[in-house]
Design an enzyme around this catalytic site. Structure first.
Site, PDB file in Angstrom:
ATOM      1  N   HIS A 309     -37.595  57.073  45.725  1.00  0.00           N
ATOM      2  CA  HIS A 309     -36.608  58.056  45.294  1.00  0.00           C
ATOM      3  C   HIS A 309     -37.079  58.689  43.994  1.00  0.00           C
ATOM      4  CE1 HIS A 309     -32.769  59.846  44.178  1.00  0.00           C
ATOM      5  NE2 HIS A 309     -32.479  59.746  45.460  1.00  0.00           N
ATOM      6  N   ASP A 366     -30.946  56.005  52.901  1.00  0.00           N
ATOM      7  CA  ASP A 366     -31.227  56.273  54.313  1.00  0.00           C
ATOM      8  C   ASP A 366     -31.813  55.074  55.047  1.00  0.00           C
ATOM      9  OD1 ASP A 366     -30.355  58.943  54.352  1.00  0.00           O
ATOM     10  OD2 ASP A 366     -32.172  59.571  53.319  1.00  0.00           O
TER      11      ASP A 366
HETATM   12  N1  ACO Z   1     -44.077  55.124  51.044  1.00  0.00           N
HETATM   13  C1  ACO Z   1     -45.292  54.938  50.458  1.00  0.00           C
HETATM   14  N2  ACO Z   1     -45.642  55.450  49.268  1.00  0.00           N
HETATM   15  C2  ACO Z   1     -44.734  56.222  48.638  1.00  0.00           C
HETATM   16  C3  ACO Z   1     -43.471  56.472  49.195  1.00  0.00           C
HETATM   17  C4  ACO Z   1     -43.145  55.875  50.442  1.00  0.00           C
HETATM   18  N3  ACO Z   1     -41.952  56.073  50.996  1.00  0.00           N
HETATM   19  N4  ACO Z   1     -42.779  57.272  48.348  1.00  0.00           N
HETATM   20  C5  ACO Z   1     -43.583  57.515  47.318  1.00  0.00           C
HETATM   21  N5  ACO Z   1     -44.767  56.882  47.476  1.00  0.00           N
HETATM   22  C6  ACO Z   1     -45.891  56.842  46.520  1.00  0.00           C
HETATM   23  C7  ACO Z   1     -46.650  58.144  46.472  1.00  0.00           C
HETATM   24  O1  ACO Z   1     -47.714  58.153  47.379  1.00  0.00           O
HETATM   25  C8  ACO Z   1     -47.091  58.172  45.030  1.00  0.00           C
HETATM   26  O2  ACO Z   1     -48.194  57.282  44.903  1.00  0.00           O
HETATM   27  P1  ACO Z   1     -49.402  57.636  43.863  1.00  0.00           P
HETATM   28  O3  ACO Z   1     -48.760  57.552  42.501  1.00  0.00           O
HETATM   29  O4  ACO Z   1     -50.416  56.596  44.136  1.00  0.00           O
HETATM   30  O5  ACO Z   1     -49.845  59.032  44.200  1.00  0.00           O
HETATM   31  C9  ACO Z   1     -45.917  57.543  44.276  1.00  0.00           C
HETATM   32  O6  ACO Z   1     -45.298  56.669  45.218  1.00  0.00           O
HETATM   33  C10 ACO Z   1     -44.907  58.544  43.744  1.00  0.00           C
HETATM   34  O7  ACO Z   1     -44.504  59.362  44.828  1.00  0.00           O
HETATM   35  P2  ACO Z   1     -44.043  60.863  44.701  1.00  0.00           P
HETATM   36  O8  ACO Z   1     -44.313  61.558  45.995  1.00  0.00           O
HETATM   37  O9  ACO Z   1     -44.590  61.468  43.449  1.00  0.00           O
HETATM   38  O10 ACO Z   1     -42.484  60.698  44.495  1.00  0.00           O
HETATM   39  P3  ACO Z   1     -41.409  61.842  44.556  1.00  0.00           P
HETATM   40  O11 ACO Z   1     -40.398  61.515  43.527  1.00  0.00           O
HETATM   41  O12 ACO Z   1     -42.048  63.183  44.477  1.00  0.00           O
HETATM   42  O13 ACO Z   1     -40.794  61.698  46.043  1.00  0.00           O
HETATM   43  C11 ACO Z   1     -39.497  60.868  47.858  1.00  0.00           C
HETATM   44  C12 ACO Z   1     -39.601  61.018  46.316  1.00  0.00           C
HETATM   45  C13 ACO Z   1     -39.663  62.236  48.525  1.00  0.00           C
HETATM   46  C14 ACO Z   1     -38.118  60.325  48.183  1.00  0.00           C
HETATM   47  C15 ACO Z   1     -40.610  59.894  48.342  1.00  0.00           C
HETATM   48  O14 ACO Z   1     -40.401  58.623  47.762  1.00  0.00           O
HETATM   49  C16 ACO Z   1     -40.657  59.779  49.874  1.00  0.00           C
HETATM   50  O15 ACO Z   1     -41.379  60.566  50.507  1.00  0.00           O
HETATM   51  N6  ACO Z   1     -39.916  58.804  50.477  1.00  0.00           N
HETATM   52  C17 ACO Z   1     -39.838  58.713  51.932  1.00  0.00           C
HETATM   53  C18 ACO Z   1     -38.808  59.720  52.474  1.00  0.00           C
HETATM   54  C19 ACO Z   1     -37.397  59.301  52.169  1.00  0.00           C
HETATM   55  O16 ACO Z   1     -36.983  58.143  52.362  1.00  0.00           O
HETATM   56  N7  ACO Z   1     -36.574  60.277  51.717  1.00  0.00           N
HETATM   57  C20 ACO Z   1     -35.152  60.073  51.408  1.00  0.00           C
HETATM   58  C21 ACO Z   1     -34.921  60.088  49.915  1.00  0.00           C
HETATM   59  S1  ACO Z   1     -33.249  59.767  49.522  1.00  0.00           S
HETATM   60  C22 ACO Z   1     -32.458  61.197  49.922  1.00  0.00           C
HETATM   61  O17 ACO Z   1     -32.943  62.276  49.737  1.00  0.00           O
HETATM   62  C23 ACO Z   1     -31.173  61.106  50.511  1.00  0.00           C
END
Ligand code: ACO
Length: 431
Positions: A309, A366
């Site tokens: 998140h 979720d």
């Molecule tokens: N699985 C594996 N790795 C992840 C995940 C994940 N679900 N989420 C983030 N990471 C990693 C990224 O690869 C990144 O790694 P790095 O630092 O080595 O490059 C690090 O964690 C930070 O990730 P970002 O993409 O910069 O985080 P951001 O804040 O931009 O994205 C998001 C947040 C979109 C929720 C992301 O965590 C994600 O894609 N999660 C899966 C989708 C999801 O569950 N969405 C629902 C969110 S809650 C809602 O909106 C109701």
């Protein structure tokens, strides 16, 4: 107006130096006011995804991402889910306080009065193709409401309540009709005898051949899930609602845009993607280790859905409540869903893996709500529609807050241009 603190921050660039005001929120947030940055230095702030940008000041919702806490108008979300109904929470978000018994009764009366959609709108449903995603229908129907119902103009409470209840009630009817359309069954009309979630379930699951029996535990669980979704600050869909609203677009158009943003699988669409991921793991013999290794590869398409998140760097408080709600519901319904066992193992493995803990990647809302909807018999294409029904009061509250803000401005970010430099060219239009 946000609180200006006596503190300032100094920004130096080359010969130039700039004193920037520091703003304090009521719960400890601190912001650097960079509104004068471009005027005084010629520079803009570069912040893709607005990860460090407060796009507005708001009094609706507070999230402490480090502590894993969420408050609506000052009340912890857990307290509201336990002690209040979704309709009361909607009132709270819109009006800033919980309704007294008279206000509650009037709000419910209005919800009943506005639950039908214009008969002409029902024809729209017929023209969508078989298998149309209900989120597409939902968004299109909401923007269509603006052609049937007046825009919100007055800022009188009376007028606001009519518009708010009209949208809350009609979205529920549209959601249920979208479902009926997807399964090819006749629409079931709302009943004034039923409460908000009872009505929704009845419109979805009863038919001329099925006498759907409302189960109070299912109804209360759904109501609580809607409360968990009701607001979440400047998330992608709410920011979309505000962005569209900032141009002067009406409430229906702004909410329709928010629905489209919510549909994305990095946002509300993740509840559907979680179940699809769990099914893929089940088809792979329940191998959660392989799913975790794939998620660590950096390939975005293989991320753990329902994990991570932007704001929470610890357990999402809503996910904790949803996990418990699922547990209690499954016990009540005597359900033993094999995907639940996979979800529990996946969570346990991920949270003992430094890749996830070091990055603050924990289950978000979720992760468990898809299992709850599945246990209720709600098909996966409807999961994000359920999220939208829950988030609607938040969208409305933010639209209204922005509408009333004397300092509101059209949303118009800058960019850092990286394209070709101006090329030699001639035009009779240039003087
Ligand atoms: N699985 C594996 N790795 C992840 C995940 C994940 N679900 N989420 C983030 N990471 C990693 C990224 O690869 C990144 O790694 P790095 O630092 O080595 O490059 C690090 O964690 C930070 O990730 P970002 O993409 O910069 O985080 P951001 O804040 O931009 O994205 C998001 C947040 C979109 C929720 C992301 O965590 C994600 O894609 N999660 C899966 C989708 C999801 O569950 N969405 C629902 C969110 S809650 C809602 O909106 C109701």
């Amino acid at each position: 107006m946000q609180e200006k603190s006596p503190e300032t921050a100094e920004l130096r660039y080359g010969e130039k130096s700039l004193e920037l005001p520091v703003l304090k929120g009521t719960a400890g947030d601190t912001a650097l006011d960079i509104r004068s940055l471009r005027k005084l230095t010629g520079m803009v702030a570069f912040d893709p995804g607005f990860a460090n940008t407060a796009s507005c000041a708001s009094r609706i919702c507070y999230i402490d991402g480090e502590k894993g806490q969420l408050f609506y108008r000052g009340y912890p979300v857990e307290y509201l889910a336990e002690n209040h109904e979704f309709v009361e929470v909607a009132y709270l978000l819109v009006h800033g306080q919980l309704p007294d018994p008279d206000e509650r009764a009037r709000f419910s009366e209005l919800l009943n009065r506005h639950s039908l959609i214009h008969e002409d709108m029902q024809h729209f449903f017929r023209n969508y193709p078989e298998g149309a995603h209900p989120m597409a229908i939902l968004s299109a129907m909401v923007v269509s409401l603006s052609t049937f119902y007046p825009e919100l103009e007055a800022s009188e409470d009376e007028e606001i309540d009519i518009t708010v209840t009209r949208l809350l009630s009609k979205l529920r009817t549209i959601a249920a009709f979208s479902y009926k359309k997807s399964v090819g069954e006749a629409f079931v009309y709302p009943s004034y005898k039923l409460k908000y979630c009872e009505n929704l379930l009845n419109m979805m699951f009863s038919s001329s051949v099925v006498d759907y029996q409302l189960d109070p535990v299912v109804v209360r669980t759904l109501d609580r899930v809607l409360t968990l979704h009701a607001d979440h600050g400047q998330n992608c869909s709410t920011t979309t609602v505000r962005m569209v609203g900032s141009a002067g677009a009406n409430l229906y158009a702004s909410v329709a845009a928010g629905i489209c943003a919510l549909w994305g699988n990095l946002h509300g669409g993740a509840n559907q993607s979680v179940i699809e991921m769990l099914e893929r793991i089940a088809a792979d013999g329940g191998n959660v280790e392989r799913a975790i290794e794939a998620a660590k590869s950096g390939d975005r398409a293989r991320r753990l859905m329902g994990f991570g998140h932007r704001v929470y760097k610890t357990y999402d408080p809503r996910a904790r409540v949803a996990k418990k709600l699922y547990h209690d519901l499954a016990r009540h319904l005597n359900i033993d869903d094999p995907l639940h066992e996979i979800a529990l193992r996946l969570e346990e493995k991920a949270l003992s893996d430094p890749y996830f803990t070091e990055r603050g990647l924990y289950p978000n809302i979720d992760f468990y709500t898809g299992l709850i909807f599945r246990a209720m018999g709600i098909p996966r294409e409807m999961f994000t529609v359920m999220f939208a029904l829950g988030r609607l009061p938040g969208w409305i509250a933010h639209w209204l807050e922005q509408h009333a803000d004397p300092e509101k401005r059209i949303a118009r970010p800058r960019q850092l241009y990286l394209g070709p430099e101006p090329r030699p060219s001639q035009s009779s239009f240039s003087s």
